[in-house]
Design an enzyme around this catalytic site. Structure first.
Site, PDB file in Angstrom:
ATOM      1  N   PRO A   1      -1.136   0.946  10.600  1.00 30.51           N
ATOM      2  CA  PRO A   1      -1.334   2.067   9.686  1.00 30.51           C
ATOM      3  C   PRO A   1      -1.707   1.543   8.295  1.00 30.51           C
ATOM      4  O   PRO A   1      -1.225   0.480   7.876  1.00 30.51           O
ATOM      5  CB  PRO A   1       0.034   2.757   9.652  1.00 30.51           C
ATOM      6  CG  PRO A   1       0.802   2.203  10.794  1.00 30.51           C
ATOM      7  CD  PRO A   1       0.263   0.839  11.052  1.00 30.51           C
ATOM      8  N   LYS A   2      -2.558   2.237   7.616  1.00 27.96           N
ATOM      9  CA  LYS A   2      -2.902   1.887   6.236  1.00 27.96           C
ATOM     10  C   LYS A   2      -1.897   2.598   5.327  1.00 27.96           C
ATOM     11  O   LYS A   2      -2.066   3.762   4.980  1.00 27.96           O
ATOM     12  CB  LYS A   2      -4.338   2.291   5.910  1.00 27.96           C
ATOM     13  CG  LYS A   2      -4.809   1.816   4.543  1.00 27.96           C
ATOM     14  CD  LYS A   2      -6.294   2.155   4.351  1.00 27.96           C
ATOM     15  CE  LYS A   2      -6.769   1.672   2.983  1.00 27.96           C
ATOM     16  NZ  LYS A   2      -6.113   2.374   1.881  1.00 27.96           N
ATOM     17  N   VAL A   3      -0.862   1.891   4.975  1.00 23.35           N
ATOM     18  CA  VAL A   3       0.234   2.484   4.192  1.00 23.35           C
ATOM     19  C   VAL A   3      -0.265   2.817   2.791  1.00 23.35           C
ATOM     20  O   VAL A   3      -0.930   2.006   2.134  1.00 23.35           O
ATOM     21  CB  VAL A   3       1.428   1.521   4.141  1.00 23.35           C
ATOM     22  CG1 VAL A   3       2.560   2.122   3.325  1.00 23.35           C
ATOM     23  CG2 VAL A   3       1.900   1.198   5.561  1.00 23.35           C
TER      24      VAL A   3
ATOM     25  N   ASP B   1      -3.084   6.664   4.827  1.00 20.90           N
ATOM     26  CA  ASP B   1      -4.381   7.294   4.597  1.00 20.90           C
ATOM     27  C   ASP B   1      -5.453   6.747   5.532  1.00 20.90           C
ATOM     28  O   ASP B   1      -6.643   6.879   5.270  1.00 20.90           O
ATOM     29  CB  ASP B   1      -4.820   7.162   3.136  1.00 20.90           C
ATOM     30  CG  ASP B   1      -4.951   5.716   2.684  1.00 20.90           C
ATOM     31  OD1 ASP B   1      -4.641   4.817   3.482  1.00 20.90           O
ATOM     32  OD2 ASP B   1      -5.355   5.499   1.532  1.00 20.90           O
ATOM     33  N   GLY B   2      -5.022   6.139   6.646  1.00 20.80           N
ATOM     34  CA  GLY B   2      -5.954   5.620   7.625  1.00 20.80           C
ATOM     35  C   GLY B   2      -5.327   4.482   8.392  1.00 20.80           C
ATOM     36  O   GLY B   2      -4.093   4.367   8.478  1.00 20.80           O
TER      37      GLY B   2
END
Length: 577
Positions: free
Chosen positions: A129-131, A283-284
């Site tokens: 996950p893009k934290v 967010d991605g």
């Protein structure tokens, strides 16, 4: 605020673009003096936002809005023949600290095609996950935390050691660590069961940034977590790297890293984390190659061993290119903004309905303004806000609401074009006479040919006249003529509604004929189910309106059921049909 700036000291301006876009942004058609004025104004505003963010820790604008306006500035500079805008330099206080290993940042891939291209020929890939938080460098010597440096410009950042030592999620000491350990990661707001698709960003990143930038220690530091996403010069094998990180007190990367071999697997995890309940905002996703160069070769620009694939933005920023005022059948004026086409989810949006004139005046939006658009229920475009107003404003002239009302425009004239056309479309629609194959474009063709100037002119048109209209032709002209003839057989109630009477079908069907309807006093209308005082007055005004009386005379002369003067008010043959 703008994470790209705060995170690496630069904005990746292409993050909102879509590869293979059907539309490309074009230069505004402004004179050179105005273009320079708009460039200067926007540049100054961006600098004010930077000062508020970097020196005061105040996030005054959403990331995607800031990024979009930076992109717009770069476009305008190119249009003016000026050098592209330098990436913004963080306006940090004095006392910068050098990173032992540069922060590379991430190249953001816009769509599946770009992701597939990046994946091609690569192996040993992992997805995380893009934290969504604030980037940090942590340095441990002999197991003790000795440095915590904000990302800054990727080469130098601020000394945040005092703040980071107050964060329980960051170990102050580590047993069994290398003599010198350098980690890069994300400080994030810890949340319970956050579902990104439902809740969005919740301003989490800005809250973390504010807590870290304040001079005094903030209670919010207790709620900040750490996700380590890079170990420069760490073990090259990803499972070994993740296991050692977890053993040293950084377990999240191991819990949220998955091996992938294909685009389908990346898509699966991206969608899963988009909907799953997570302990952080995302967010991605980030796709990593397990192997990366030695840390001394890292630079303050995106490397080629990791990329980001962001989630669809909940809102997009685009430019207003025009304002349309649409007059409906009842005279209500709806304001529609024409936009530079922008993609949201899987659809392109080029228009957004603002509603009434008063709402448009409240928004005070004009061509050239930048607006944030999102999709609401059923995928309907919605204006969130005006994010930037051009300096030199040309506000379009709006029609007067006093000129249009339920009793205006029963005949064609230039200023009645829209309402008259809307009346005809209503008349032929399902709620009216239900004329199959007779649409708004049909009426427009007949108006353009001069064949329809009053609401009922079509009743006396011949097949030859219909076939002569451009775009209709012989076959369609014959079909339209048959529909016009069938309309003569419609019952009185349908005709009354088709003409625009403010009645429901259930109310209209109780009326026998025109004579009965016109003779009913206001009090009688008020007692009818669903009609109150205001509506009763509207019905009476409509039935007594001179232009409508002229239409009734036309219907009477054409022997339309319920309108002929010799019709028996009690035993009318069309009653109740």
């Amino acid at each position: 605020m703008h994470k790209g700036v705060m995170g690496i000291g630069m904005i990746l301006l292409g993050c909102l673009a879509f590869s293979g876009s059907l539309w490309a942004e074009t230069c505004p058609t402004w004179r050179p003096e105005r273009l320079q004025l708009e460039i200067t104004t926007l540049k100054n505003q961006l600098e004010r936002w930077d000062v508020a963010y970097y020196q005061q820790g105040n996030s005054l604008i959403e990331d995607e809005v800031y990024d979009s306006l930076r992109k717009k500035l770069r476009l305008w500079l190119g249009c003016a023949g000026l050098a592209p805008a330098d990436e913004p330099v963080p306006l940090l206080p004095a006392g910068k600290v050098s990173h032992p290993v540069a922060h590379t940042g991430l190249r953001k891939l816009p769509d599946t095609a770009a992701v597939a291209q990046w994946l091609h020929g690569r192996s040993d890939l992992w997805v995380q996950p893009k934290v969504d938080g604030v980037a940090i460098t942590l340095v441990y010597r002999d197991g003790e935390l000795v440095a915590a440096i904000s990302r800054g410009n990727g080469l130098k950042g601020e000394n945040w050691l005092e703040k980071v030592r107050a964060i329980p999620a960051v170990p102050a000491s580590i047993k069994g660590s290398p003599q010198t350990l350098t980690l890069q990661g994300e400080l994030f707001l810890m949340v319970n069961g956050h579902q990104q698709k439902i809740s969005g960003g919740i301003n989490a990143r800005a809250r973390v940034a504010g807590a870290l930038m304040k001079k005094q220690l903030s209670p919010l530091l207790q709620q900040i977590g750490l996700f380590v996403w890079a170990w420069p010069d760490g073990p090259q094998a990803m499972p070994q790297r993740l296991q050692q990180l977890a053993a040293m007190g950084f377990p999240l990367a191991q819990a949220y890293s998955q091996p992938v071999k294909s685009l389908a697997e990346v898509q699966q995890w991206r969608e899963h984390w988009y909907q799953a309940a997570l302990p952080f905002v995302t967010d991605g996703v980030v796709i990593h190659q397990a192997r990366s160069p030695q840390g001394r070769y890292w630079q303050a620009k995106p490397g080629d061993w990791a990329v980001a694939w962001k989630y669809p933005p909940v809102q997009q920023v685009t430019q207003v290119i025009g304002v349309d005022f649409n007059v409906g059948r009842t005279g209500k004026i709806a304001v529609v903004l024409r936009l530079e086409p922008v993609r949201l989810d899987d659809k392109w949006v080029a228009r957004v309905n603002l509603g009434s004139l008063s709402r448009w005046r409240q928004w005070a939006v004009a061509p050239g303004d930048q607006v944030a658009i999102s999709l609401k229920g059923h995928g309907i475009p919605h204006l969130n806000k005006v994010v930037w107003r051009v300096k030199e404003r040309s506000v379009p002239s709006a029609p007067s609401a006093e000129d249009y009302h339920p009793l205006s425009c029963f005949s064609w004239r230039p200023d009645c074009r829209q309402q008259f056309l809307a009346r005809l479309a209503w008349l032929s629609g399902r709620q009216g006479l239900n004329l199959h194959g007779v649409s708004e474009s049909t009426w427009q063709a007949l108006i353009d040919q001069g064949l329809v100037r009053h609401l009922l002119d079509w009743l006396v048109l011949t097949p030859e006249q219909l076939m002569s209209a451009p775009g209709i032709g012989d076959k369609r002209g014959q079909s339209i003529y048959r529909q016009f003839q069938l309309a003569r057989q419609q019952p009185f109630a349908r005709w009354l509604i088709a003409l625009g009477a403010p009645l429901s079908p259930q109310q209209a069907v109780t009326l026998k004929n025109w004579h009965q309807a016109q003779q009913l006093p206001t009090e009688a209308w008020r007692t009818m189910a669903g009609i109150g005082t205001k509506r009763a007055r509207q019905v009476v005004d409509f039935l007594q309106h001179p232009p409508l009386l002229a239409l009734v005379s036309t219907l009477a002369s054409q022997q339309i059921t319920g309108f002929a003067p010799e019709a028996d008010p009690v035993n009318d043959p069309g009653a109740g049909n």
